[in-house]
Design a protein around this motif. Structure first.
Motif, PDB file in Angstrom:
ATOM      1  N   ALA A   4       0.832  -1.201   0.000  1.00 36.38           N
ATOM      2  CA  ALA A   4       0.000   0.000   0.000  1.00 36.38           C
ATOM      3  C   ALA A   4       0.866   1.250   0.000  1.00 36.38           C
ATOM      4  CB  ALA A   4      -0.927  -0.003   1.201  1.00 36.38           C
ATOM      5  N   LEU A   5       1.935   1.262   0.777  1.00 33.86           N
ATOM      6  CA  LEU A   5       2.818   2.423   0.819  1.00 33.86           C
ATOM      7  C   LEU A   5       3.526   2.630  -0.514  1.00 33.86           C
ATOM      8  CD1 LEU A   5       4.295   2.000   4.396  1.00 33.86           C
ATOM      9  CD2 LEU A   5       2.554   3.628   3.653  1.00 33.86           C
ATOM     10  N   VAL A   6       3.938   1.538  -1.144  1.00 34.87           N
ATOM     11  CA  VAL A   6       4.566   1.635  -2.459  1.00 34.87           C
ATOM     12  C   VAL A   6       3.554   2.151  -3.475  1.00 34.87           C
ATOM     13  CG1 VAL A   6       5.555   0.291  -4.367  1.00 34.87           C
ATOM     14  CG2 VAL A   6       6.348  -0.087  -2.026  1.00 34.87           C
ATOM     15  N   ALA A   7       2.320   1.666  -3.414  1.00 31.02           N
ATOM     16  CA  ALA A   7       1.280   2.122  -4.341  1.00 31.02           C
ATOM     17  C   ALA A   7       1.056   3.627  -4.213  1.00 31.02           C
ATOM     18  CB  ALA A   7      -0.021   1.365  -4.091  1.00 31.02           C
ATOM     19  N   VAL A   8       0.999   4.123  -2.984  1.00 29.94           N
ATOM     20  CA  VAL A   8       0.827   5.562  -2.772  1.00 29.94           C
ATOM     21  C   VAL A   8       2.049   6.312  -3.313  1.00 29.94           C
ATOM     22  CG1 VAL A   8       0.712   7.363  -0.990  1.00 29.94           C
ATOM     23  CG2 VAL A   8      -0.767   5.357  -0.848  1.00 29.94           C
ATOM     24  N   GLY A   9       3.226   5.769  -3.094  1.00 26.72           N
ATOM     25  CA  GLY A   9       4.441   6.389  -3.613  1.00 26.72           C
ATOM     26  C   GLY A   9       4.471   6.455  -5.124  1.00 26.72           C
ATOM     27  N   ARG A  10       3.786   5.531  -5.767  1.00 27.21           N
ATOM     28  CA  ARG A  10       3.713   5.504  -7.237  1.00 27.21           C
ATOM     29  C   ARG A  10       2.536   6.303  -7.776  1.00 27.21           C
ATOM     30  NH1 ARG A  10       5.308  -0.826  -8.047  1.00 27.21           N
ATOM     31  NH2 ARG A  10       7.559  -0.521  -7.781  1.00 27.21           N
ATOM     32  N   GLY A  11       1.773   6.935  -6.873  1.00 32.84           N
ATOM     33  CA  GLY A  11       0.712   7.821  -7.329  1.00 32.84           C
ATOM     34  C   GLY A  11      -0.705   7.355  -7.072  1.00 32.84           C
ATOM     35  N   ALA A  12      -0.899   6.183  -6.470  1.00 34.75           N
ATOM     36  CA  ALA A  12      -2.252   5.726  -6.160  1.00 34.75           C
ATOM     37  C   ALA A  12      -2.853   6.615  -5.074  1.00 34.75           C
ATOM     38  CB  ALA A  12      -2.233   4.277  -5.687  1.00 34.75           C
ATOM     39  N   SER A  13      -4.158   6.772  -5.097  1.00 34.37           N
ATOM     40  CA  SER A  13      -4.812   7.556  -4.057  1.00 34.37           C
ATOM     41  C   SER A  13      -4.794   6.773  -2.743  1.00 34.37           C
ATOM     42  CB  SER A  13      -6.258   7.856  -4.450  1.00 34.37           C
ATOM     43  OG  SER A  13      -7.036   6.677  -4.417  1.00 34.37           O
ATOM     44  N   TYR A  14      -4.901   7.491  -1.645  1.00 38.10           N
ATOM     45  CA  TYR A  14      -4.976   6.828  -0.347  1.00 38.10           C
ATOM     46  C   TYR A  14      -6.188   5.909  -0.293  1.00 38.10           C
ATOM     47  CZ  TYR A  14      -1.398   9.754   1.943  1.00 38.10           C
ATOM     48  OH  TYR A  14      -0.232  10.350   2.325  1.00 38.10           O
ATOM     49  N   ALA A  15      -7.323   6.366  -0.838  1.00 37.63           N
ATOM     50  CA  ALA A  15      -8.548   5.561  -0.800  1.00 37.63           C
ATOM     51  C   ALA A  15      -8.365   4.264  -1.579  1.00 37.63           C
ATOM     52  CB  ALA A  15      -9.718   6.360  -1.363  1.00 37.63           C
ATOM     53  N   SER A  16      -7.775   4.355  -2.765  1.00 39.68           N
ATOM     54  CA  SER A  16      -7.546   3.167  -3.585  1.00 39.68           C
ATOM     55  C   SER A  16      -6.590   2.200  -2.890  1.00 39.68           C
ATOM     56  CB  SER A  16      -6.979   3.586  -4.947  1.00 39.68           C
ATOM     57  OG  SER A  16      -6.575   2.474  -5.691  1.00 39.68           O
ATOM     58  N   ALA A  17      -5.492   2.720  -2.366  1.00 40.30           N
ATOM     59  CA  ALA A  17      -4.513   1.875  -1.671  1.00 40.30           C
ATOM     60  C   ALA A  17      -5.121   1.253  -0.413  1.00 40.30           C
ATOM     61  CB  ALA A  17      -3.267   2.687  -1.328  1.00 40.30           C
ATOM     62  N   SER A  18      -5.955   2.005   0.279  1.00 43.97           N
ATOM     63  CA  SER A  18      -6.611   1.479   1.476  1.00 43.97           C
ATOM     64  C   SER A  18      -7.535   0.324   1.130  1.00 43.97           C
ATOM     65  CB  SER A  18      -7.418   2.580   2.178  1.00 43.97           C
ATOM     66  OG  SER A  18      -6.567   3.522   2.770  1.00 43.97           O
ATOM     67  N   GLN A  19      -8.327   0.483   0.072  1.00 43.27           N
ATOM     68  CA  GLN A  19      -9.248  -0.579  -0.323  1.00 43.27           C
ATOM     69  C   GLN A  19      -8.488  -1.840  -0.743  1.00 43.27           C
ATOM     70  OE1 GLN A  19     -12.221  -0.754   0.364  1.00 43.27           O
ATOM     71  NE2 GLN A  19     -12.986   1.321   0.544  1.00 43.27           N
ATOM     72  N   ARG A  20      -7.390  -1.661  -1.483  1.00 46.69           N
ATOM     73  CA  ARG A  20      -6.581  -2.824  -1.879  1.00 46.69           C
ATOM     74  C   ARG A  20      -5.945  -3.497  -0.670  1.00 46.69           C
ATOM     75  NH1 ARG A  20      -2.809  -0.524  -6.267  1.00 46.69           N
ATOM     76  NH2 ARG A  20      -4.017   1.373  -6.210  1.00 46.69           N
ATOM     77  N   ALA A  21      -5.500  -2.709   0.288  1.00 47.01           N
ATOM     78  CA  ALA A  21      -4.885  -3.268   1.498  1.00 47.01           C
ATOM     79  C   ALA A  21      -5.926  -4.034   2.315  1.00 47.01           C
ATOM     80  CB  ALA A  21      -4.258  -2.156   2.340  1.00 47.01           C
ATOM     81  N   ARG A  22      -7.126  -3.489   2.404  1.00 49.24           N
ATOM     82  CA  ARG A  22      -8.188  -4.176   3.128  1.00 49.24           C
ATOM     83  C   ARG A  22      -8.513  -5.507   2.451  1.00 49.24           C
ATOM     84  NH1 ARG A  22     -10.794  -1.427   6.998  1.00 49.24           N
ATOM     85  NH2 ARG A  22     -12.631  -2.743   6.815  1.00 49.24           N
ATOM     86  N   ALA A  23      -8.606  -5.506   1.128  1.00 51.64           N
ATOM     87  CA  ALA A  23      -8.917  -6.734   0.391  1.00 51.64           C
ATOM     88  C   ALA A  23      -7.807  -7.764   0.576  1.00 51.64           C
ATOM     89  CB  ALA A  23      -9.124  -6.424  -1.083  1.00 51.64           C
ATOM     90  N   ALA A  24      -6.539  -7.306   0.485  1.00 52.03           N
ATOM     91  CA  ALA A  24      -5.405  -8.221   0.642  1.00 52.03           C
ATOM     92  C   ALA A  24      -5.345  -8.802   2.046  1.00 52.03           C
ATOM     93  CB  ALA A  24      -4.098  -7.495   0.321  1.00 52.03           C
ATOM     94  N   GLY A  25      -5.839  -8.053   3.019  1.00 51.22           N
ATOM     95  CA  GLY A  25      -5.850  -8.514   4.405  1.00 51.22           C
ATOM     96  C   GLY A  25      -7.083  -9.316   4.763  1.00 51.22           C
ATOM     97  N   GLY A  26      -7.919  -9.590   3.761  1.00 50.75           N
ATOM     98  CA  GLY A  26      -9.116 -10.376   4.011  1.00 50.75           C
ATOM     99  C   GLY A  26     -10.226  -9.601   4.706  1.00 50.75           C
ATOM    100  N   ARG A  27     -10.145  -8.284   4.678  1.00 50.52           N
ATOM    101  CA  ARG A  27     -11.168  -7.455   5.308  1.00 50.52           C
ATOM    102  C   ARG A  27     -12.185  -7.018   4.263  1.00 50.52           C
ATOM    103  NH1 ARG A  27      -8.736  -3.490   9.645  1.00 50.52           N
ATOM    104  NH2 ARG A  27     -10.226  -4.510  10.998  1.00 50.52           N
ATOM    105  N   ASP A  28     -13.386  -6.756   4.700  1.00 49.28           N
ATOM    106  CA  ASP A  28     -14.460  -6.326   3.818  1.00 49.28           C
ATOM    107  C   ASP A  28     -14.144  -4.936   3.271  1.00 49.28           C
ATOM    108  OD1 ASP A  28     -16.779  -5.750   2.506  1.00 49.28           O
ATOM    109  OD2 ASP A  28     -18.091  -5.970   4.252  1.00 49.28           O
ATOM    110  N   VAL A  29     -14.026  -4.802   1.963  1.00 48.41           N
ATOM    111  CA  VAL A  29     -13.695  -3.510   1.369  1.00 48.41           C
ATOM    112  C   VAL A  29     -14.849  -2.525   1.444  1.00 48.41           C
ATOM    113  CG1 VAL A  29     -11.932  -4.436  -0.170  1.00 48.41           C
ATOM    114  CG2 VAL A  29     -14.287  -4.266  -0.972  1.00 48.41           C
ATOM    115  N   LEU A  30     -16.034  -3.005   1.750  1.00 48.71           N
ATOM    116  CA  LEU A  30     -17.185  -2.114   1.841  1.00 48.71           C
ATOM    117  C   LEU A  30     -17.330  -1.475   3.212  1.00 48.71           C
ATOM    118  CD1 LEU A  30     -19.803  -4.246  -0.122  1.00 48.71           C
ATOM    119  CD2 LEU A  30     -18.396  -2.346  -0.956  1.00 48.71           C
TER     120      LEU A  30
END
Length: 82
Positions: A4-30
């Motif tokens: 997620a930190l690398v994604a933000v460093g490459r220009g991803a939004s915090y919201a997008s990186a957060s949702q991907r991190a939640r999904a990767a961690g098995g958490r509900d993205v909604l």
């Protein structure tokens, strides 16, 4: 977290990186507000650590400037004996 930190460093939004991190961690993205607070907290904690490791330790030998006016005062080496 690192992805997620690398994604933000490459220009991803915090919201997008957060949702991907939640999904990767098995958490509900909604769940959550979608504002990116999940990653923003990590950036707040880890950015100083990363930036300190990459900080310049001395001035560059050469400095290239554009046409902007610059004024420089090297106070550490001024002669104050007069």
């Amino acid at each position: 977290m690192a992805e997620a930190l690398v994604a933000v460093g490459r220009g991803a939004s915090y919201a997008s990186a957060s949702q991907r991190a939640r999904a990767a961690g098995g958490r509900d993205v909604l769940t959550g507000d979608g504002t990116g607070e999940y990653v923003a907290k990590w950036v707040d904690v880890w950015a100083p650590v990363v930036l300190d490791a990459l900080a310049e330790t001395e001035a560059p030998e050469t400095l290239v400037l554009d046409s902007t006016d610059f004024h420089w005062n090297q106070r550490a080496h001024q002669d104050t004996s007069t």
